[in-house]
Motif scaffolding. Structure first.
Motif, PDB file in Angstrom:
ATOM      1  N   SER A 137     -19.119 -23.966 -28.333  1.00 38.93           N
ATOM      2  CA  SER A 137     -19.915 -23.753 -29.529  1.00 38.93           C
ATOM      3  C   SER A 137     -19.684 -24.830 -30.571  1.00 38.93           C
ATOM      4  O   SER A 137     -18.558 -25.276 -30.797  1.00 38.93           O
ATOM      5  CB  SER A 137     -19.600 -22.386 -30.142  1.00 38.93           C
ATOM      6  OG  SER A 137     -20.395 -22.177 -31.295  1.00 38.93           O
TER       7      SER A 137
ATOM      8  N   ASP B 198     -19.100 -16.376 -36.667  1.00 37.25           N
ATOM      9  CA  ASP B 198     -19.940 -15.373 -37.323  1.00 37.25           C
ATOM     10  C   ASP B 198     -21.341 -15.923 -37.551  1.00 37.25           C
ATOM     11  O   ASP B 198     -21.557 -16.756 -38.438  1.00 37.25           O
ATOM     12  CB  ASP B 198     -19.320 -14.966 -38.656  1.00 37.25           C
ATOM     13  CG  ASP B 198     -20.101 -13.857 -39.349  1.00 37.25           C
ATOM     14  OD1 ASP B 198     -21.091 -13.372 -38.761  1.00 37.25           O
ATOM     15  OD2 ASP B 198     -19.720 -13.470 -40.465  1.00 37.25           O
ATOM     16  N   PRO B 199     -22.327 -15.504 -36.768  1.00 33.80           N
ATOM     17  CA  PRO B 199     -23.686 -16.033 -36.937  1.00 33.80           C
ATOM     18  C   PRO B 199     -24.338 -15.622 -38.252  1.00 33.80           C
ATOM     19  O   PRO B 199     -25.290 -16.260 -38.693  1.00 33.80           O
ATOM     20  CB  PRO B 199     -24.447 -15.448 -35.744  1.00 33.80           C
ATOM     21  CG  PRO B 199     -23.686 -14.216 -35.380  1.00 33.80           C
ATOM     22  CD  PRO B 199     -22.246 -14.515 -35.688  1.00 33.80           C
TER      23      PRO B 199
ATOM     24  N   GLY C 189     -23.179 -19.064 -29.035  1.00 32.64           N
ATOM     25  CA  GLY C 189     -22.002 -19.304 -29.868  1.00 32.64           C
ATOM     26  C   GLY C 189     -20.714 -19.406 -29.086  1.00 32.64           C
ATOM     27  O   GLY C 189     -19.634 -19.163 -29.620  1.00 32.64           O
TER      28      GLY C 189
ATOM     29  N   HIS D  26     -16.767 -10.843 -35.052  1.00 29.97           N
ATOM     30  CA  HIS D  26     -17.297 -12.066 -35.668  1.00 29.97           C
ATOM     31  C   HIS D  26     -16.251 -12.813 -36.494  1.00 29.97           C
ATOM     32  O   HIS D  26     -16.584 -13.796 -37.146  1.00 29.97           O
ATOM     33  CB  HIS D  26     -18.480 -11.712 -36.559  1.00 29.97           C
ATOM     34  CG  HIS D  26     -18.127 -10.723 -37.633  1.00 29.97           C
ATOM     35  ND1 HIS D  26     -17.941  -9.391 -37.355  1.00 29.97           N
ATOM     36  CD2 HIS D  26     -17.902 -10.870 -38.957  1.00 29.97           C
ATOM     37  CE1 HIS D  26     -17.627  -8.756 -38.483  1.00 29.97           C
ATOM     38  NE2 HIS D  26     -17.595  -9.636 -39.451  1.00 29.97           N
TER      39      HIS D  26
ATOM     40  N   SER E 204     -22.961 -15.783 -41.202  1.00 25.54           N
ATOM     41  CA  SER E 204     -22.574 -16.706 -42.275  1.00 25.54           C
ATOM     42  C   SER E 204     -22.809 -18.166 -41.906  1.00 25.54           C
ATOM     43  O   SER E 204     -22.796 -19.033 -42.783  1.00 25.54           O
ATOM     44  CB  SER E 204     -21.089 -16.507 -42.618  1.00 25.54           C
ATOM     45  OG  SER E 204     -20.258 -16.765 -41.498  1.00 25.54           O
ATOM     46  N   ASP E 205     -23.036 -18.455 -40.627  1.00 26.70           N
ATOM     47  CA  ASP E 205     -23.272 -19.827 -40.194  1.00 26.70           C
ATOM     48  C   ASP E 205     -24.733 -20.222 -40.448  1.00 26.70           C
ATOM     49  O   ASP E 205     -25.637 -19.379 -40.409  1.00 26.70           O
ATOM     50  CB  ASP E 205     -22.946 -19.955 -38.707  1.00 26.70           C
ATOM     51  CG  ASP E 205     -22.833 -21.402 -38.256  1.00 26.70           C
ATOM     52  OD1 ASP E 205     -21.708 -21.935 -38.270  1.00 26.70           O
ATOM     53  OD2 ASP E 205     -23.875 -21.999 -37.910  1.00 26.70           O
ATOM     54  N   LYS E 206     -24.964 -21.516 -40.671  1.00 25.41           N
ATOM     55  CA  LYS E 206     -26.325 -22.002 -40.922  1.00 25.41           C
ATOM     56  C   LYS E 206     -27.180 -21.959 -39.659  1.00 25.41           C
ATOM     57  O   LYS E 206     -28.405 -21.970 -39.734  1.00 25.41           O
ATOM     58  CB  LYS E 206     -26.276 -23.430 -41.458  1.00 25.41           C
ATOM     59  CG  LYS E 206     -25.690 -23.537 -42.855  1.00 25.41           C
ATOM     60  CD  LYS E 206     -25.701 -24.985 -43.339  1.00 25.41           C
ATOM     61  CE  LYS E 206     -25.111 -25.092 -44.742  1.00 25.41           C
ATOM     62  NZ  LYS E 206     -25.094 -26.498 -45.231  1.00 25.41           N
ATOM     63  N   LEU E 207     -26.541 -21.947 -38.490  1.00 26.92           N
ATOM     64  CA  LEU E 207     -27.261 -21.896 -37.208  1.00 26.92           C
ATOM     65  C   LEU E 207     -28.301 -23.011 -37.114  1.00 26.92           C
ATOM     66  O   LEU E 207     -29.454 -22.790 -36.697  1.00 26.92           O
ATOM     67  CB  LEU E 207     -27.939 -20.530 -37.019  1.00 26.92           C
ATOM     68  CG  LEU E 207     -27.031 -19.301 -37.025  1.00 26.92           C
ATOM     69  CD1 LEU E 207     -27.858 -18.031 -36.876  1.00 26.92           C
ATOM     70  CD2 LEU E 207     -25.983 -19.374 -35.922  1.00 26.92           C
TER      71      LEU E 207
ATOM     72  N   ASP F  97     -22.623 -12.990 -31.889  1.00 28.43           N
ATOM     73  CA  ASP F  97     -21.229 -13.271 -32.221  1.00 28.43           C
ATOM     74  C   ASP F  97     -20.417 -13.325 -30.922  1.00 28.43           C
ATOM     75  O   ASP F  97     -20.972 -13.259 -29.824  1.00 28.43           O
ATOM     76  CB  ASP F  97     -20.672 -12.247 -33.217  1.00 28.43           C
ATOM     77  CG  ASP F  97     -20.607 -10.834 -32.648  1.00 28.43           C
ATOM     78  OD1 ASP F  97     -21.153 -10.596 -31.562  1.00 28.43           O
ATOM     79  OD2 ASP F  97     -20.001  -9.966 -33.303  1.00 28.43           O
TER      80      ASP F  97
ATOM     81  N   ARG G 158     -20.759 -24.143 -33.634  1.00 34.13           N
ATOM     82  CA  ARG G 158     -20.888 -23.364 -34.876  1.00 34.13           C
ATOM     83  C   ARG G 158     -19.744 -22.384 -35.003  1.00 34.13           C
ATOM     84  O   ARG G 158     -18.888 -22.276 -34.125  1.00 34.13           O
ATOM     85  CB  ARG G 158     -22.229 -22.621 -34.902  1.00 34.13           C
ATOM     86  CG  ARG G 158     -22.364 -21.530 -33.818  1.00 34.13           C
ATOM     87  CD  ARG G 158     -23.492 -20.590 -34.196  1.00 34.13           C
ATOM     88  NE  ARG G 158     -23.861 -19.641 -33.155  1.00 34.13           N
ATOM     89  CZ  ARG G 158     -23.301 -18.437 -32.994  1.00 34.13           C
ATOM     90  NH1 ARG G 158     -22.295 -18.068 -33.770  1.00 34.13           N
ATOM     91  NH2 ARG G 158     -23.726 -17.614 -32.059  1.00 34.13           N
ATOM     92  N   GLY G 159     -19.725 -21.641 -36.115  1.00 39.44           N
ATOM     93  CA  GLY G 159     -18.671 -20.676 -36.356  1.00 39.44           C
ATOM     94  C   GLY G 159     -18.844 -19.407 -35.538  1.00 39.44           C
ATOM     95  O   GLY G 159     -19.885 -19.178 -34.906  1.00 39.44           O
TER      96      GLY G 159
END
Length: 444
Positions: free
Chosen positions: A202, A207-208, A175, A107, A210-213, A230, A204-205
């Protein structure tokens, strides 16, 4: 000599090395020389002479995979190349070949990469990992051969989970990771209607957790449940009714289906929520505890003959009969199968009654063991139950505990507290933190 100079430079580089694998920023503290070196050390440990290799979707993964394959071939190992594949798939296939290697940094951000090693279908234990780090003189041997490999993971996972009759609506956020094909395939095979987000690219980042998703949060409101993975597919985050759930909740949500399948003896890492343990015990199961870390959980599972379990801090559910690793893809299927029942909401509510607080103090690594030894002596007279299988865990009462552990990669000591009473948790955290600082001052 050049080789000695290179080694002296490598010894100064702050690579992260643990039984979870080797990780670093590619081109900075992780180089192709590192890949060659660690794979060369790994090759003599592969008793079968065969190793399955795959990678996640990081920009550097292809070149690292080919470098790793070259090193293994030079060590006389026949390599079975899966190409891009999730970590759980590689663990599953490693049972067939005897060993596995994954090019991934899980992640961590995209600029990171690394190596995960598999021996006899599981991650290396501490003694085995020490051998991977230890320099070995290359021996004269034959050159290995490279083959293409395929996997029946999706069909195998669906067979374990079984068909669901209520055809749940599942939103999954890939992701841009390696679970792009396999995760939807598993869910569709068991009878889910799947809506996919970020399948190949993706927004988003990596690392799911820590991401707001944001996309998945929105989609989950129109679905029975949502899942985010991840980059290598071993880590899972659950989103229900627009709300991200804690890692401990994710772990707990995998348990009802495991119990239904007849698995009763569970292993949980020492830092997993007491709520997870209570749920298992309240539903006819038993629990043993292990050191923190996926490989340590699995090591204890094998020694204690546990049938399921995991690590709450990473949401890592493990079903060793199927895979001896944290398996986010299988777990998503186990949870999806239970979405037609009230149990999902009941577990989310039950686990949310408990609060975990985490903090840390700065402490030089070479003093960690002495600090923990002194801390244990200082708290023995204050608390009646102390557990020392990994750091110092203090049982305050049946609903409250604190764990003090050293970091294996940083100059810090970690302090965790859990309670079903937030004020008590804050009070215990303050008291334990003060005692750790006092212990550190006493040994300096």
């Amino acid at each position: 000599m050049l080789s000695e100079f290179i080694k002296s430079i490598q010894d100064l580089v702050p690579l992260k090395k643990s039984i979870s694998g080797i990780r670093g920023i590619f081109g900075e503290d992780l180089t192709l020389i590192d890949i060659l070196r660690f794979c060369s050390n790994f090759a003599p440990m592969i008793k079968s002479g065969k190793c399955v290799v795959a990678n996640d979707t990081r920009p550097s993964s292809d070149v690292l995979r080919e470098t790793a394959i070259a090193s293994l071939l030079a060590g006389g190992i026949d390599v079975y190349n899966l190409g891009m594949a999730p970590t759980p798939v590689v663990f599953r296939e490693a049972r067939k070949y005897g060993a596995g290697l994954i090019i991934t940094s899980s992640h961590n951000p995209l600029k990171w990469n690394g190596l995960k090693f598999i021996i006899n279908g599981r991650g290396p234990n501490e003694k085995e990992f020490a051998q991977i780090l230890k320099e070995k003189k290359p021996s004269k041997t034959k050159i290995g051969k490279e083959f293409s490999a395929t996997s029946n993971y999706a069909a195998d996972a669906a067979s374990i989970i079984g068909k669901v009759s209520h055809r749940p609506k599942i939103a999954i956020d890939i992701g841009g990771g390696a679970a792009a094909v396999v995760a939807p395939a598993v869910l569709e095979k068991i009878g889910c209607h799947v809506h996919i987000i970020n399948q190949n690219k993706s927004m988003r980042g990596a690392d799911p957790t820590s991401d707001k998703l944001s996309q998945l949060v929105a989609a989950s409101k129109r679905s029975d449940i949502g899942f985010a993975f991840d980059l290598d597919g071993d880590r899972l985050v659950v989103v229900k009714d627009g709300k991200k759930q804690s890692p401990d909740t994710t772990l707990a949500l995998g348990i009802p289906k495991a119990l239904e399948l007849g698995y009763k003896k569970f292993c949980l890492s020492i830092d997993t929520s007491i709520a997870v343990e209570k749920y298992i015990q309240n539903n006819g199961g038993t629990v043993v505890r292990s050191k923190v870390g996926e490989a340590n959980v699995i090591d204890t599972m094998l020694k204690k003959n546990c049938k399921a379990g995991g690590e709450g801090s990473s949401g890592g559910f493990i079903l060793p009969e199927f895979n001896m690793c944290r398996d986010g893809i299988l777990t998503s299927g186990l949870i999806a199968a239970m979405t037609g029942k009230k149990i999902v909401d009941e577990i989310i509510s039950f686990v949310s009654n408990y609060t975990q607080l985490r903090t840390k103090i700065d402490a030089q690594s070479h003093l960690h063991d002495k600090v923990l030894e002194k801390f244990e002596k200082n708290v023995r007279s204050k608390f009646s139950e102390i557990i020392t299988i990994d750091g110092v865990k203090i049982i305050v009462d049946e609903n409250t505990w604190s764990l003090v552990r050293k970091s294996n990669t940083e100059d810090i000591i970690r302090i965790s507290v859990e309670s079903n009473n937030i004020q008590k948790a804050k009070q215990i955290q303050k008291e334990i933190t003060s005692l750790v600082k006092q212990s550190y001052d006493q040994i300096r």
